[in-house]
Design an enzyme around this catalytic site. Structure first.
Site, PDB file in Angstrom:
ATOM      1  N   ASN A   1       0.931  -1.126   0.158  1.00  0.00           N
ATOM      2  CA  ASN A   1      -0.063  -0.252   0.330  1.00  0.00           C
ATOM      3  C   ASN A   1       0.900   0.917   0.025  1.00  0.00           C
ATOM      4  O   ASN A   1       2.012   0.988  -0.008  1.00  0.00           O
ATOM      5  CB  ASN A   1      -0.904  -0.286   1.374  1.00  0.00           C
ATOM      6  CG  ASN A   1       0.121   0.328   2.271  1.00  0.00           C
ATOM      7  OD1 ASN A   1       0.679   0.569   2.986  1.00  0.00           O
ATOM      8  ND2 ASN A   1      -1.163  -0.721   3.571  1.00  0.00           N
ATOM      9  N   ARG A   2       0.314   2.111  -0.058  1.00  0.00           N
ATOM     10  CA  ARG A   2       0.751   3.262  -0.257  1.00  0.00           C
ATOM     11  C   ARG A   2       1.969   3.819   0.996  1.00  0.00           C
ATOM     12  O   ARG A   2       3.091   4.767   1.117  1.00  0.00           O
ATOM     13  CB  ARG A   2       0.482   5.070  -0.179  1.00  0.00           C
ATOM     14  CG  ARG A   2       0.376   5.784  -1.158  1.00  0.00           C
ATOM     15  CD  ARG A   2       0.304   7.411  -1.014  1.00  0.00           C
ATOM     16  NE  ARG A   2      -1.358   7.364  -0.431  1.00  0.00           N
ATOM     17  CZ  ARG A   2      -2.089   7.918  -0.883  1.00  0.00           C
ATOM     18  NH1 ARG A   2      -2.439   8.569  -2.054  1.00  0.00           N
ATOM     19  NH2 ARG A   2      -3.793   8.079  -0.023  1.00  0.00           N
ATOM     20  N   LYS A   3       1.200   4.104   2.515  1.00  0.00           N
ATOM     21  CA  LYS A   3       2.602   3.711   3.404  1.00  0.00           C
ATOM     22  C   LYS A   3       3.419   3.077   3.414  1.00  0.00           C
ATOM     23  O   LYS A   3       4.781   3.081   3.518  1.00  0.00           O
ATOM     24  CB  LYS A   3       1.860   3.096   4.946  1.00  0.00           C
ATOM     25  CG  LYS A   3       1.974   4.047   5.476  1.00  0.00           C
ATOM     26  CD  LYS A   3       1.128   3.523   7.151  1.00  0.00           C
ATOM     27  CE  LYS A   3       1.603   3.719   9.029  1.00  0.00           C
ATOM     28  NZ  LYS A   3       3.098   2.698   8.605  1.00  0.00           N
ATOM     29  N   GLU A   4       3.446   1.679   3.120  1.00  0.00           N
ATOM     30  CA  GLU A   4       4.260   0.418   2.908  1.00  0.00           C
ATOM     31  C   GLU A   4       5.389   0.584   1.862  1.00  0.00           C
ATOM     32  O   GLU A   4       6.594   0.783   2.193  1.00  0.00           O
ATOM     33  CB  GLU A   4       3.731  -0.757   2.897  1.00  0.00           C
ATOM     34  CG  GLU A   4       3.058  -1.851   3.716  1.00  0.00           C
ATOM     35  CD  GLU A   4       1.833  -2.488   3.350  1.00  0.00           C
ATOM     36  OE1 GLU A   4       1.573  -3.634   4.311  1.00  0.00           O
ATOM     37  OE2 GLU A   4       1.772  -3.235   2.389  1.00  0.00           O
TER      38      GLU A   4
ATOM     39  N   ASP B   1      -6.525  -8.538   1.026  1.00  0.00           N
ATOM     40  CA  ASP B   1      -6.864  -9.092   0.412  1.00  0.00           C
ATOM     41  C   ASP B   1      -7.214 -10.160  -0.351  1.00  0.00           C
ATOM     42  O   ASP B   1      -6.836 -10.962  -1.303  1.00  0.00           O
ATOM     43  CB  ASP B   1      -6.984 -10.391   2.007  1.00  0.00           C
ATOM     44  CG  ASP B   1      -6.422 -10.385   2.939  1.00  0.00           C
ATOM     45  OD1 ASP B   1      -5.213 -10.192   3.505  1.00  0.00           O
ATOM     46  OD2 ASP B   1      -7.534 -10.554   4.331  1.00  0.00           O
TER      47      ASP B   1
END
EC number: 2.7.1.167
Length: 490
Positions: free
Chosen positions: A205-208, A275
């Protein structure tokens, strides 16, 4: 627009090998009634609870709900939660669970307390050990994966950082998959993308992604710039950055960038949406789609998933309804293909407390008289089922030159009417058996019948229903229309 039906047929022939952190998701729903006197926190009066297979297990459930087979390799403890997960996975006919038991660690369990009225998560309690699996357990996991690899079309690693996907397990799985020419999708948790080196696709995701690249990610241009080094580090074909309501952006190592906006959805619960995305990417890519099609399917599936409570799965039928234009869905959504489909729809309507009505006919050439009966019938109930005589039935009733249109054409025309909620084709000369199955609350016919002449009126009355007769429009009949057409008088 791609051929969704062809894609669906390809998906059900695929087998996905899914490896990752299995967990037991429990949802306790209730009403927030007051503030606790012991601490400034809301008190939930519990009303009901649900148990779901979560984490990578939810990925497996989504793969199965889409019609593909899933070989699932995961880790549990020797405890009640582990036995519960075994039992739940055993219910899934398309999932082949290969579970390694480690008595030294608990099965990961998460309990969420949710305000049912506001669909708001109030509290989550976790039981888990996030430490990497032991060397002995690692070996068992690797052996299980390598043994299953030849039967898989694609590999999906679902990393929740709970100890299954250690660096050693990841390395062995990716290397073994590449030797067999199997693509590998990774839903990563580690900020060190190098440990996933050799994977086909990473889906942070964007944060990761921002943490992994140590950059601020606020636009597609930022993703494009950051992905150059990230793709080199991971030796991956592509990186897909998921961005919730901002959609998802794929950066390919050839320098191309694909952005797919999020589809509108009424968000009830975002648990497990990632998921669903991972599962859809796996089955569609395994089925041979291109990147753009796979991303559009994943975005549509995410919109369906977040509109449901809890860790939800998405079916091919739901995905089809979300992807295809509404007008193209009339036949698929509103024509029952089997008695089981009819029973399932009736059960859902009755669960909602809806009043089901029924009318029937040949509807060979739809005319204003038909429309009047159907619209007035719908006004007398919440959901209207139209029984349609089959071609063979029409021939017996009307003669060898009828019907003018075959049963599928007649059904699709009826299904296109807003007043019609479901069309059911029946083979008999009368709809008596169909009425016995439906047991409608309202039975509707044109006013040229008396109540005693209406087929099935006894069944409806015995179940507390009513027969409604509606006025017909004079001068409109299919027989006269056909006769005039053949005499060139239309």
């Amino acid at each position: 627009m791609f051929d969704f039906d062809a894609l669906s047929q390809a998906i059900v022939r695929q087998t996905v090998l899914c490896v990752g952190d299995l967990m037991l998701d429990e949802f306790v729903y209730g009403e927030v009634s007051r503030i606790s006197p012991e601490a400034p926190a809301p008190v939930i009066a519990a009303r009901r609870s649900e148990i779901n297979v979560g984490g990578a297990g939810n990925v497996a459930r989504n793969i199965a709900s889409l019609g593909a087979r899933c070989i699932f390799v995961g880790l549990i403890g020797n405890d009640v939660a582990g036995e519960t997960l075994k039992s739940e996975l055993a219910k899934e006919s398309l999932i082949e669970p290969v579970l390694v038991t480690d008595p030294a660690r608990p099965t990961t369990r998460k309990v969420r307390f949710v305000s049912e009225h506001f669909s708001t998560h109030m509290l989550r309690a976790d039981w888990e050990l996030s430490a990497p699996a032991s060397e002995v357990t690692e070996r068992k996991l690797i052996d299980a994966v390598v043994s299953a690899l030849p039967r898989a079309d694609i590999v999906l690693l679902s990393d929740y950082a709970k100890g299954v996907l250690t660096a050693r397990v990841i390395r062995n799985v990716i290397d073994a998959a590449r030797k067999l020419g199997k693509r590998v999708i990774v839903d990563p948790k580690s900020a060190n993308l190098a440990i996933y080196r050799g994977a086909t696709l990473l889906t942070p995701n964007r944060k990761e992604f921002a943490e992994a690249t140590r950059r601020r990610i606020q636009s597609d241009a930022d993703i494009a710039d950051a992905s150059i080094e990230a793709l080199r580090t991971a030796d991956a074909e592509a990186i897909l950055v998921t961005q919730s309501e901002d959609g998802m952006t794929l950066a390919h190592r050839d320098g191309s960038l694909i952005h797919v906006p999020a589809q509108p959805a009424k968000v009830r619960d975002v648990s497990g949406a990632g998921d669903t995305v991972a599962a859809v990417l796996a089955v569609t890519l395994a089925a041979g789609t291109d990147w753009d099609t796979s991303l559009r399917c994943a975005t549509a599936a995410a919109a369906v998933a977040v509109s449901k409570p809890g860790t939800a799965t998405v079916s091919l039928a739901e995905l089809r309804r979300k992807i295809l234009p509404h007008a193209s869905l009339a036949a698929e959504e509103k024509i029952a293909s089997s008695a089981a489909d009819l029973d399932a729809q009736l059960a859902e309507w009755r669960r909602q407390g809806l009043r089901v009505g029924f009318t029937n006919g040949c509807f060979d050439i739809l005319h204003p008289g038909h429309v009047r009966v159907v619209t007035q019938a719908r006004a007398a109930c919440d959901r209207l089922i139209v029984g349609l005589n089959s071609d063979a039935s029409v021939r017996r009733l009307k003669g060898p030159e009828r019907p003018v249109q075959d049963e599928r054409a007649r059904a699709e025309v009826l299904a296109a009417l807003e007043a019609v909620d479901l069309v059911v084709i029946f083979e008999q000369d009368t709809p008596l058996e169909l009425i016995s199955q439906i047991k409608p609350s309202v039975l509707v016919k044109g006013g040229d019948y008396t109540r005693e002449q209406v087929v099935g009126h006894e069944i409806v009355a015995a179940n507390g229903g009513e027969v409604v007769l509606v006025d017909i429009l004079p001068g409109h009949s299919t027989t006269s229309l056909v006769k005039r057409a053949r005499e060139n008088k239309v």
